[in-house]
Enzyme design. Structure first.
Site: not given
Length: 255
Positions: A79, A167, A169
């Site tokens: 990001c 993202h 994660e």
């Protein structure tokens, strides 16, 4: 020395999740502030730049020095990290016409690239940004796109340097762990031989070596951080640890 992935934190709410996903792969990771990067020792196998609430277009936004590792070690920008490398090295980052927040699907995936190998067509990812990468430098190759985000992922030719706008994660990125594994295991070459038990053993041994027979006073708040620190110190030095607990009236009821 234990091999590790270094995570530089730019203030993202998801940074701890990146570390957790890496540790779930049995690889050790450490988070450091972006402006307090530790020495890049031989056990550092790769570096991840986190997201951030800042915009790279803001004069007050973080301006990290990547010279110690960019082009020398595998590097992944997530990001803000991806936007910074695009913006700083000659691309263009501009405000999104609409804030891109929530689920999206990859409309293009370059599975020949090491980072995106094995990622499915239309794989669901999680977006959370107010800016978008409009253009990238000439040696940046786009490796993932969504319908709304042309540069959802890129790789820098001639380097093991990558950027992703989403993202991986976050739980809603359904194949995010595969992408993280691609980076950590296949690109960085980590052996996946670390466990939390090994961390306890090595930390206790390190504390014993540093402290010897010294006595330690620990301010114990009752929170996770100080409680874990207390247990590790207790294992290392036993009765030489003296904990001081201060009840400031702000604990949860009945605690």
């Amino acid at each position: 020395m234990q091999e590790m992935i270094l995570i530089l934190d730019f203030g993202s709410q998801y940074t701890q999740l990146i570390a957790r996903r890496i540790r779930e792969l049995n690889v050790y990771s450490e988070i450091h502030p972006w402006n307090k990067c530790p020495e890049i020792t031989p056990n550092v196998k790769g570096v991840i730049l986190s997201g951030s609430p800042f915009s790279v277009r803001d004069e007050k936004s973080p301006r990290p020095d990547l010279a110690a590792f960019k082009g020398k070690l595998p590097l992944l920008g997530v990001c803000f990290g991806a936007q910074y490398m695009a913006h700083h090295f000659g691309g263009e980052v501009a405000p999104s016409e609409i804030r891109e927040y929530g689920r999206a699907n990859l409309s293009f995936v370059d599975r020949s690239n090491s980072l995106t190998a094995g990622i499915s067509d239309l794989s669901q990812v999680w977006m959370s940004h107010g800016d978008t990468i409009k253009s990238v430098p000439d040696n940046y190759k786009i490796i993932a796109s969504t319908e709304d985000v042309r540069v959802a992922g890129y790789a820098i030719e001639g380097e093991e340097t990558y950027g992703i706008q989403f993202h991986p994660e976050v739980y809603h990125s359904l194949e995010g762990q595969q992408l993280i594994k691609n980076f950590v295991v296949h690109i960085c070459g980590c052996q996946q031989d670390w466990t939390p038990d090994a961390f306890v053993e090595s930390t206790v041994a390190d504390l014993q070596e540093k402290l010897g027979n010294d006595k330690v006073i620990l301010g114990l708040s009752g929170g996770v951080d100080s409680s874990v620190a207390a247990m590790l110190l207790h294992k290392a030095i036993g009765a030489n640890l003296h904990c001081i607990f201060v009840n400031n009236g702000l604990l949860r009821k009945n605690e």
